[in-house]
Design an enzyme around this catalytic site. Structure first.
Site, short mmCIF file in Angstrom:
data_model
loop_
_atom_site.label_atom_id
_atom_site.label_comp_id
_atom_site.label_asym_id
_atom_site.label_seq_id
_atom_site.Cartn_x
_atom_site.Cartn_y
_atom_site.Cartn_z
CG ASP A 424 -1.80 1.22 1.42
OD1 ASP A 424 -2.59 1.38 0.40
OD2 ASP A 424 -1.62 1.84 2.33
CD GLU A 461 -2.28 2.26 -3.53
OE1 GLU A 461 -3.30 2.41 -3.72
OE2 GLU A 461 -1.93 2.28 -2.19
#
Length: 760
Positions: A424, A461
């Protein structure tokens, strides 16, 4: 262990010493001491409290009221205690001793806190708490504090630390010795037992360990799926939301649990995916927003992007409130079952920030109180930097923090057998200790080169909330894949009929060579997606032009405003048959585009039945009611929507032309296009060439009118068979074996797409 053990003296606690409010435990003034022994300096006082038989604590983790405190009785436990060793960090078993080791560079005092449940159960702590003040002369090696205790129970012990240090906030310190902190290296964490139990919303979290249980039995015939990256079809899902709704038909004890996922593996197989990407499963506090009055204090964090500990599986995903030990075992059962079904397990991991928030509303549970200056990025004034959008930013490329992250990743691979990780806001991991971007981040390189992680899929990401957008340029060492945000945006724009994006759409479905044809990177390093957890669902994408986030308390400020969505003529739900048909067609267009694109496709849980959040795009997932997988809606649509989605996925698996190892060349694809420069052209057609002659023709029409096309000549002795036409109703919209007699032309309906296969 270099020193002889001593018996530790005990003392009655005068008030609750487990959680604040209490006096500082970091100050040893006034504690009892032993004298008359030449080695008395090596002995530290021990503070112990114990509830009278039958008394009950006023919360699950043993905070005592004044009345309860009055019932505390004195006890003098006798343990052999050794200075201990610095490694490994966390709790380890050394001979017949439990060794505790924790890093803190700037601490001046460290106290180990132990809770020993007498009943062998840890949902109510009747055993009180013991505090051991560590001597920096005996119990410290470098920056690591340690102690080894003989004859401690091998399980069912809760532990934490009080840590004191400099009070200079301007230099980045946030020590508070009134708080018992979770060990960053705790392999298990205990808190409340049931997800969302508001009666225990202020419960605390402590580490625990289990050396009594037998090693997990993975089975003689167990093996890892080892699926090639180019062959993956990823399904992004949330463990709890997948089965927590009553419509799952599961027993209430396993709904929303790791075991619940096992029960629904047949659904995953029927859909055709071969990898699940689990939203965060590290321990987190789902009630963190209910600790104080705020606009979101009615919300429950269902997604988990708020990590308390990087080693412990989320304990409230255990069945029947089973706690952390059961959670660990059941997580392994889930992984084993998924692997047996040929499905890989990828974890969405959050190493960019923690749950501890900011200085305005701090939630100190671990790192902040252990050594804030080391664990978090700070500016020159000792203030937290915020590149995560969540109040703090983990100092990922600090050597100590980097090793913590690597140890965590290795733990999940070796202990839990996971197959990969999606990181993330991974651009945070590309920042130095001062927050500035660095070209060759040590952590990113270390993950790519690590031997234990060598078999794992590693996915970034490639952006953060500080503007570091690295799509196509994420440091990769030819190992890292990326969530391709440009794929999402360009595909959304073209399918909904935007002008001037046909060339970009063609580039995306062909594998985004403009981004990834560098060094030894491959098409599968592009993780293609149209929908993900932090935005509109697929049905929302075709039903709303704007966000309608009125229920989540964030004033519509959460999530992106640039969703490139189109409501197909009406904002929100409607009974208009033509609009509903167009929305269905558009959802199928998106799915077909995703599954015929070069690269690795990823879809979101619920898109296979047209799940909606009714416009409530919530980037933090705090509303359980609109995130649950609704199995009754799935059953109602299995005859059409689900069927199409499943058939397309399985068709991709059966045809290698969609998952090339290398980027396409002129022998692999023919573009049927002479209108590239016309911004008003919204039609694209191409043929993918199969080496055996089974070519596949694909066309997308995003105009609002029919387009009649002259089909290319099929390979020798073959004819075009219609496999997919999103304008047709089920089951004609997808026919696996194909429908013959297509002819030389095809009239493609507005906002629709077709797929033809050359067959004998």
């Amino acid at each position: 262990m270099l020193h002889h053990p001593f018996l530790y003296a005990s003392k009655i606690a005068t008030q609750s010493t487990l959680f604040p409010p209490v006096s500082s435990a970091g100050n040893s003034a006034g504690r009892s001491s032993l004298a008359g022994n030449s080695s008395a300096r090596d002995v530290r006082s021990l503070r112990f409290m114990k509830q009278a038989s039958g008394s009950k604590s006023n919360n699950e983790l043993g905070v005592f009221s004044e009345e309860e405190t009055s019932k505390v009785i004195e006890s003098r436990p006798s343990w052999k205690v050794f200075p201990g060793q610095a490694f490994p960090l966390g709790v380890s078993e050394v001979d017949n001793c439990m060794n505790f080791a924790i890093f803190s560079q700037h601490a001046t005092a460290v106290t180990l806190c132990l809770v020993l449940p007498e009943r062998g159960s840890i949902d109510a702590l009747d055993g009180g708490m013991i505090e051991m003040v560590l001597d920096p002369d005996l119990n410290k090696t470098g920056d690591i504090w340690h102690i080894c205790i003989e004859d401690l129970p091998r399980s069912n012990v809760l532990y934490g630390y009080r840590i004191d240090g400099p009070g200079d906030r301007g230099k980045g310190h946030r020590f508070d010795s009134s708080i018992v902190l979770v060990d960053p290296y705790a392999k298990l964490v205990e808190g409340r037992r049931y997800f969302g139990d508001i009666s225990l919303k202020l419960s605390k979290f402590l580490g625990t360990y289990d050396f009594d249980s037998l090693p997990f039995d993975w089975g003689e015939n167990y093996k890892l799926p080892n699926i090639s990256e180019k062959d993956l079809v990823i399904y992004e899902m949330n463990v709890r939301a997948f089965t927590s709704d009553e419509s799952s038909g599961l027993d209430s004890n396993i709904r929303g649990s790791y075991l619940g996922v096992i029960e629904k593996i047949p659904h995953l197989l029927e859909l055709g995916i071969n990898a699940v990407e689990l939203l965060p499963v590290f321990e987190f506090d789902e009630l963190e927003f209910q600790r104080f009055p705020n606009p979101r204090d009615h919300m429950i964090n269902t997604w988990g992007y708020s990590t308390i500990n990087f080693f412990a599986p989320m304990s409230r995903y255990a069945s029947a409130g089973g706690g952390s030990v059961n959670a660990s075992r059941e997580f392994k059962q889930m992984v084993k079952a998924l692997h047996s079904a040929g499905i890989e397990v990828i974890l969405d991991v959050v190493y960019n920030h923690t749950n501890e928030a900011d200085d305005a509303f701090p939630y100190t549970t671990s790192f902040r109180g252990i050594d804030n200056k080391v664990y978090y990025m700070m500016d020159n004034n000792g203030q937290l930097l915020n590149f995560s959008g969540c109040g703090n930013t983990l100092n990922c490329n600090h050597p100590v923090v980097m090793e913590l992250i690597l140890d965590s990743l290795r733990h999940w691979v070796t202990e839990y057998h996971v197959d990969g990780f999606r990181f993330d806001l991974a651009s945070v991991l590309c920042r130095g200790i001062d927050g500035s971007p660095i070209n060759a981040p040590p952590l990113i390189r270390a993950i790519a080169k690590d031997a234990v992680l060598s078999r794992c899929k590693i996915i970034a990401e490639p952006w953060d909330c500080g503007g570091l957008y690295l799509v196509g340029s994420f440091p990769n060492w030819d190992r890292w894949a990326e969530w391709n945000g440009k794929y999402r945006d360009d595909v959304r724009k073209f399918i909904k009929g935007d002008s001037g994006v046909k060339g970009s759409f063609a580039t995306r479905v062909a594998g985004s060579s403009d981004l990834y044809r560098v060094n030894n990177r491959r098409p599968y390093h592009s993780i293609n997606f149209v929908i993900a957890h932090d935005g509109f669902t697929l049905r929302d994408l075709v039903s709303y032009n704007f966000k309608h986030n009125k229920a989540n308390g964030e004033g519509g400020k959460d999530g992106s405003n640039d969703n490139f969505s189109w409501n197909c003529g009406f904002e929100g739900e409607t009974d208009d048959a033509s609009i509903r048909a167009l929305r269905s067609r558009q959802m199928k267009n998106f799915h077909l585009a995703l599954m015929i694109s070069q690269g690795t496709p990823m879809m979101l849980m619920g898109d296979e039945y047209g799940h909606t959040r009714y416009g409530n795009n919530n980037s933090y997932g705090h509303d359980t009611a609109i995130n649950n997988f609704l199995w009754d809606q799935l059953d109602a649509r299995k005859s059409d929507h689900f069927r199409f989605f499943s058939k397309v996925i399985k068709y991709r698996h059966a045809h290698e032309v969609f998952s090339r190892e290398n980027f396409l060349n002129t022998n692999d694809i023919t573009w049927h296009e002479d209108n590239w420069e016309n911004p008003d052209s919204k039609f694209l057609a191409f043929t993918l060439h199969d080496r055996s002659g089974g070519d596949i023709y694909v066309a997308f029409n995003s105009h609002d009118y029919f387009v009649k096309v002259l089909l290319p000549t099929p390979p020798k002795k073959r004819n075009w068979f219609r496999v997919a036409d999103t304008n047709l109703k089920s089951p004609d919209d997808f026919v696996l074996d194909g429908v013959p007699s297509v002819g030389n032309t095809y009239n493609i309906a507005p906002y629709s797409s077709i797929l033809l296969e050359a067959k004998f």
